[in-house]
Design a protein around this motif. Structure first.
Motif, PDB file in Angstrom:
ATOM      1  N   ALA A   1     -35.461  -9.650 -22.482  1.00 21.52           N
ATOM      2  CA  ALA A   1     -35.955  -9.515 -21.118  1.00 21.52           C
ATOM      3  C   ALA A   1     -35.361 -10.598 -20.220  1.00 21.52           C
ATOM      4  CB  ALA A   1     -37.482  -9.596 -21.102  1.00 21.52           C
ATOM      5  N   PHE A   2     -35.091 -10.245 -18.970  1.00 21.95           N
ATOM      6  CA  PHE A   2     -34.561 -11.197 -17.995  1.00 21.95           C
ATOM      7  C   PHE A   2     -35.688 -11.957 -17.279  1.00 21.95           C
ATOM      8  CE2 PHE A   2     -31.149  -8.135 -18.500  1.00 21.95           C
ATOM      9  CZ  PHE A   2     -30.004  -8.929 -18.480  1.00 21.95           C
ATOM     10  N   TYR A   3     -36.871 -11.336 -17.198  1.00 20.82           N
ATOM     11  CA  TYR A   3     -38.014 -11.927 -16.501  1.00 20.82           C
ATOM     12  C   TYR A   3     -39.206 -11.943 -17.449  1.00 20.82           C
ATOM     13  CZ  TYR A   3     -35.418 -11.165 -12.133  1.00 20.82           C
ATOM     14  OH  TYR A   3     -34.476 -11.175 -11.137  1.00 20.82           O
ATOM     15  N   PRO A   4     -40.187 -12.834 -17.223  1.00 20.89           N
ATOM     16  CA  PRO A   4     -41.430 -12.774 -18.007  1.00 20.89           C
ATOM     17  C   PRO A   4     -42.034 -11.382 -17.931  1.00 20.89           C
ATOM     18  CG  PRO A   4     -41.378 -14.772 -16.675  1.00 20.89           C
ATOM     19  CD  PRO A   4     -40.196 -13.946 -16.239  1.00 20.89           C
ATOM     20  N   LYS A   5     -42.660 -10.949 -19.005  1.00 23.85           N
ATOM     21  CA  LYS A   5     -43.116  -9.561 -19.103  1.00 23.85           C
ATOM     22  C   LYS A   5     -44.272  -9.208 -18.159  1.00 23.85           C
ATOM     23  CE  LYS A   5     -40.601  -7.338 -22.200  1.00 23.85           C
ATOM     24  NZ  LYS A   5     -40.834  -6.110 -22.897  1.00 23.85           N
ATOM     25  N   ASP A   6     -44.895 -10.198 -17.552  1.00 26.34           N
ATOM     26  CA  ASP A   6     -45.959  -9.888 -16.592  1.00 26.34           C
ATOM     27  C   ASP A   6     -45.449  -9.896 -15.149  1.00 26.34           C
ATOM     28  OD1 ASP A   6     -45.500 -12.575 -16.368  1.00 26.34           O
ATOM     29  OD2 ASP A   6     -47.604 -13.177 -16.455  1.00 26.34           O
ATOM     30  N   THR A   7     -44.125  -9.967 -14.962  1.00 33.70           N
ATOM     31  CA  THR A   7     -43.546 -10.006 -13.618  1.00 33.70           C
ATOM     32  C   THR A   7     -43.382  -8.603 -13.061  1.00 33.70           C
ATOM     33  OG1 THR A   7     -42.308 -12.005 -14.238  1.00 33.70           O
ATOM     34  CG2 THR A   7     -41.609 -10.864 -12.237  1.00 33.70           C
ATOM     35  N   LEU A   8     -43.806  -8.395 -11.823  1.00 31.34           N
ATOM     36  CA  LEU A   8     -43.698  -7.092 -11.171  1.00 31.34           C
ATOM     37  C   LEU A   8     -42.518  -7.031 -10.200  1.00 31.34           C
ATOM     38  CD1 LEU A   8     -45.074  -4.288 -10.705  1.00 31.34           C
ATOM     39  CD2 LEU A   8     -46.371  -5.393  -8.863  1.00 31.34           C
ATOM     40  N   THR A   9     -42.182  -8.165  -9.587  1.00 28.33           N
ATOM     41  CA  THR A   9     -41.106  -8.205  -8.603  1.00 28.33           C
ATOM     42  C   THR A   9     -40.581  -9.631  -8.484  1.00 28.33           C
ATOM     43  OG1 THR A   9     -40.509  -7.768  -6.287  1.00 28.33           O
ATOM     44  CG2 THR A   9     -42.748  -8.552  -6.719  1.00 28.33           C
ATOM     45  N   ASP A  10     -39.394  -9.760  -7.876  1.00 25.71           N
ATOM     46  CA  ASP A  10     -38.827 -11.088  -7.640  1.00 25.71           C
ATOM     47  C   ASP A  10     -39.205 -11.625  -6.263  1.00 25.71           C
ATOM     48  OD1 ASP A  10     -37.257  -9.257  -6.208  1.00 25.71           O
ATOM     49  OD2 ASP A  10     -35.517 -10.575  -6.280  1.00 25.71           O
ATOM     50  N   LYS A  11     -39.912 -10.831  -5.482  1.00 24.08           N
ATOM     51  CA  LYS A  11     -40.242 -11.236  -4.117  1.00 24.08           C
ATOM     52  C   LYS A  11     -41.580 -11.983  -4.076  1.00 24.08           C
ATOM     53  CE  LYS A  11     -36.694  -9.291  -2.093  1.00 24.08           C
ATOM     54  NZ  LYS A  11     -35.607 -10.134  -1.544  1.00 24.08           N
ATOM     55  N   PRO A  12     -41.710 -12.973  -3.171  1.00 19.63           N
ATOM     56  CA  PRO A  12     -42.986 -13.688  -3.038  1.00 19.63           C
ATOM     57  C   PRO A  12     -44.024 -12.850  -2.307  1.00 19.63           C
ATOM     58  CG  PRO A  12     -41.421 -14.480  -1.403  1.00 19.63           C
ATOM     59  CD  PRO A  12     -40.666 -13.508  -2.274  1.00 19.63           C
ATOM     60  N   GLU A  13     -45.282 -13.289  -2.389  1.00 15.73           N
ATOM     61  CA  GLU A  13     -46.377 -12.526  -1.785  1.00 15.73           C
ATOM     62  C   GLU A  13     -46.194 -12.338  -0.286  1.00 15.73           C
ATOM     63  OE1 GLU A  13     -49.417 -15.143  -3.260  1.00 15.73           O
ATOM     64  OE2 GLU A  13     -50.129 -13.636  -4.698  1.00 15.73           O
ATOM     65  N   ARG A  14     -45.704 -13.367   0.399  1.00 17.66           N
ATOM     66  CA  ARG A  14     -45.542 -13.271   1.852  1.00 17.66           C
ATOM     67  C   ARG A  14     -44.566 -12.170   2.248  1.00 17.66           C
ATOM     68  NH1 ARG A  14     -46.199 -19.147   4.720  1.00 17.66           N
ATOM     69  NH2 ARG A  14     -47.515 -20.128   3.143  1.00 17.66           N
TER      70      ARG A  14
ATOM     71  N   TYR B   1     -36.953  -1.214  15.087  1.00 18.13           N
ATOM     72  CA  TYR B   1     -35.724  -1.805  14.557  1.00 18.13           C
ATOM     73  C   TYR B   1     -35.422  -3.156  15.195  1.00 18.13           C
ATOM     74  CZ  TYR B   1     -35.533   2.954  12.943  1.00 18.13           C
ATOM     75  OH  TYR B   1     -35.859   4.145  12.354  1.00 18.13           O
ATOM     76  N   SER B   2     -36.169  -3.512  16.238  1.00 14.85           N
ATOM     77  CA  SER B   2     -36.004  -4.803  16.907  1.00 14.85           C
ATOM     78  C   SER B   2     -37.028  -5.828  16.424  1.00 14.85           C
ATOM     79  CB  SER B   2     -36.154  -4.623  18.430  1.00 14.85           C
ATOM     80  OG  SER B   2     -35.209  -3.706  18.918  1.00 14.85           O
ATOM     81  N   VAL B   3     -37.822  -5.449  15.441  1.00 13.20           N
ATOM     82  CA  VAL B   3     -38.951  -6.270  14.991  1.00 13.20           C
ATOM     83  C   VAL B   3     -38.641  -6.959  13.667  1.00 13.20           C
ATOM     84  CG1 VAL B   3     -41.279  -6.080  14.018  1.00 13.20           C
ATOM     85  CG2 VAL B   3     -40.774  -5.055  16.236  1.00 13.20           C
ATOM     86  N   GLU B   4     -39.046  -8.207  13.571  1.00 19.48           N
ATOM     87  CA  GLU B   4     -39.054  -8.940  12.304  1.00 19.48           C
ATOM     88  C   GLU B   4     -40.413  -9.613  12.175  1.00 19.48           C
ATOM     89  OE1 GLU B   4     -38.133 -10.351   8.666  1.00 19.48           O
ATOM     90  OE2 GLU B   4     -36.976  -8.917   9.830  1.00 19.48           O
ATOM     91  N   ILE B   5     -40.921  -9.687  10.956  1.00 20.87           N
ATOM     92  CA  ILE B   5     -42.234 -10.296  10.706  1.00 20.87           C
ATOM     93  C   ILE B   5     -42.046 -11.605   9.945  1.00 20.87           C
ATOM     94  CG2 ILE B   5     -44.583  -9.909   9.852  1.00 20.87           C
ATOM     95  CD1 ILE B   5     -43.568  -7.743  11.809  1.00 20.87           C
ATOM     96  N   GLU B   6     -42.798 -12.605  10.324  1.00 19.87           N
ATOM     97  CA  GLU B   6     -42.779 -13.885   9.608  1.00 19.87           C
ATOM     98  C   GLU B   6     -44.219 -14.328   9.375  1.00 19.87           C
ATOM     99  OE1 GLU B   6     -39.966 -17.692   9.809  1.00 19.87           O
ATOM    100  OE2 GLU B   6     -41.162 -17.439  11.624  1.00 19.87           O
ATOM    101  N   THR B   7     -44.596 -14.465   8.119  1.00 17.79           N
ATOM    102  CA  THR B   7     -45.941 -14.941   7.769  1.00 17.79           C
ATOM    103  C   THR B   7     -45.870 -16.444   7.541  1.00 17.79           C
ATOM    104  OG1 THR B   7     -46.595 -12.814   6.805  1.00 17.79           O
ATOM    105  CG2 THR B   7     -47.834 -14.755   6.089  1.00 17.79           C
ATOM    106  N   ASN B   8     -46.475 -17.210   8.440  1.00 13.99           N
ATOM    107  CA  ASN B   8     -46.346 -18.671   8.340  1.00 13.99           C
ATOM    108  C   ASN B   8     -47.596 -19.355   7.800  1.00 13.99           C
ATOM    109  OD1 ASN B   8     -47.979 -18.409  10.569  1.00 13.99           O
ATOM    110  ND2 ASN B   8     -46.492 -19.207  12.038  1.00 13.99           N
ATOM    111  N   GLU B   9     -48.644 -18.577   7.546  1.00 15.54           N
ATOM    112  CA  GLU B   9     -49.823 -19.121   6.868  1.00 15.54           C
ATOM    113  C   GLU B   9     -50.329 -18.117   5.844  1.00 15.54           C
ATOM    114  OE1 GLU B   9     -52.901 -20.439   9.494  1.00 15.54           O
ATOM    115  OE2 GLU B   9     -51.578 -21.801  10.615  1.00 15.54           O
ATOM    116  N   PHE B  10     -50.609 -18.591   4.640  1.00 15.87           N
ATOM    117  CA  PHE B  10     -51.116 -17.736   3.557  1.00 15.87           C
ATOM    118  C   PHE B  10     -51.980 -18.630   2.666  1.00 15.87           C
ATOM    119  CE2 PHE B  10     -51.195 -15.603  -0.483  1.00 15.87           C
ATOM    120  CZ  PHE B  10     -51.083 -14.251  -0.219  1.00 15.87           C
ATOM    121  N   PHE B  11     -53.273 -18.572   2.888  1.00 17.56           N
ATOM    122  CA  PHE B  11     -54.211 -19.412   2.133  1.00 17.56           C
ATOM    123  C   PHE B  11     -55.135 -18.519   1.304  1.00 17.56           C
ATOM    124  CE2 PHE B  11     -53.394 -21.943   6.062  1.00 17.56           C
ATOM    125  CZ  PHE B  11     -52.667 -22.964   5.457  1.00 17.56           C
ATOM    126  N   GLU B  12     -55.047 -18.672  -0.010  1.00 13.02           N
ATOM    127  CA  GLU B  12     -55.890 -17.852  -0.892  1.00 13.02           C
ATOM    128  C   GLU B  12     -57.102 -18.652  -1.352  1.00 13.02           C
ATOM    129  OE1 GLU B  12     -55.565 -14.751  -4.640  1.00 13.02           O
ATOM    130  OE2 GLU B  12     -53.792 -15.862  -3.988  1.00 13.02           O
TER     131      GLU B  12
END
Length: 295
Positions: free
Chosen positions: A173-186, A207-218
């Protein structure tokens, strides 16, 4: 039994069902799906783990001829998908006649790795049309295996999934077996918000929109998020917000519901709109948003 693992890269024209197929394989909504073209901007890895296999699926942007820097960066993600594939999935839909970029099509035809050509949306065709299409693609890409499917309805998807496992090379395996994606939660917070904008706004706005999440507190029972919706012009900011903030509120309510499903926890979401002029053509901005490594 030997363990298999490898990279399975999905390519095709915009809006042919690439994201729908990947989500069907994974069982999670990692890639956003709308009726609009060009919904996928990044190369998104989704990982399916079994006892004796790990399938690393890559959903890529739909192939287009770039009109500005953002689209050029999107096509760089597609090019990279050819470079590390162990299995290549080329997905087309009934009535389609080839990729919009001939150079990409030639790469598929001359691929040194197995190519599965998936003829999607067959639920919208009849038997005669299906047979004609199978014959057409057999002549067009003679090295490919052709599999008719309906990604949305799930028809023939399990058979294709099993065939991919057969084609994967023996590897740990290339990733730990509990990994679902390489992308972060944000990243998925941003994608879910962007999906709602794609659904509710017309013309150039999505198509002119980009989203940036600058706070993520769990916290134990709730996740608190603060995200900024970036647009290119002041007029677009007004459209996103809407009369008395109604349009922005609708985006926030719908996004929050999906985020609570995705994270399995209560979500508090704050949305703001900011003008970031011509970000789609600014290489520094694109690098900041993860689209390009160009200097």
């Amino acid at each position: 039994m030997a363990h298999k693992a490898g990279f399975v890269n999905i390519i095709g024209n915009p809006n042919v069902g690439k994201s729908t197929l990947m989500n069907a394989f994974i069982g999670e909504r990692l890639s956003i799906i709308t009726s609009k073209a060009q919904t996928t901007r990044h190369r998104i890895l989704g990982i399916v783990n079994g006892e004796d296999f790990q399938m690393i699926l890559s959903d890529t942007p739909g192939i287009i001829k770039p009109a500005y820097e953002l689209q050029a960066s999107m096509m760089d993600f597609v090019k990279s998908a050819f470079e590390d594939a162990d299995v290549l999935i080329y997905i087309v839909e009934i009535g389609e006649e080839g990729l919009k970029d001939e150079a990409f099509f030639n790469k598929i035809s001359n691929s040194e790795v197995p190519v599965l050509l998936l003829l999607n949306k067959i639920d919208k065709s009849n038997q005669e049309q299906l047979e004609e299409q199978v014959q057409y693609w057999a002549e067009k890409v003679p090295t490919a295996e052709i599999h008719p499917i309906s990604a949305l309805e799930g028809f023939n998807v399990p058979a294709v999934f099993n065939r991919i496992i057969e084609l994967l090379p023996e590897s740990p395996a290339f990733y730990p077996k509990d990994t679902l994606t390489d992308k972060p939660e944000r990243f998925f917070v941003n994608e879910i918000i962007r999906e709602k904008i794609l659904m509710h706004y017309k013309k150039e706005i999505p198509y002119s929109v980009e989203i940036e999440t600058n706070e993520f507190f769990e916290e134990e029972k709730i996740i608190r998020m603060r995200s900024i919706i970036m647009v290119e012009r002041d007029t677009q900011k007004g459209i996103i917000i809407g009369h008395k903030g109604a349009a922005l509120k609708r985006v926030g309510v719908e996004a929050r519901k999906d985020l609570e499903k995705f994270f399995g926890k209560q979500v508090h979401l704050e949305l703001y709109v900011k003008v970031n002029k011509n970000w789609r053509s600014d290489s520094n901005q694109l690098r900041r948003f993860g689209y390009t490594d160009k200097k």
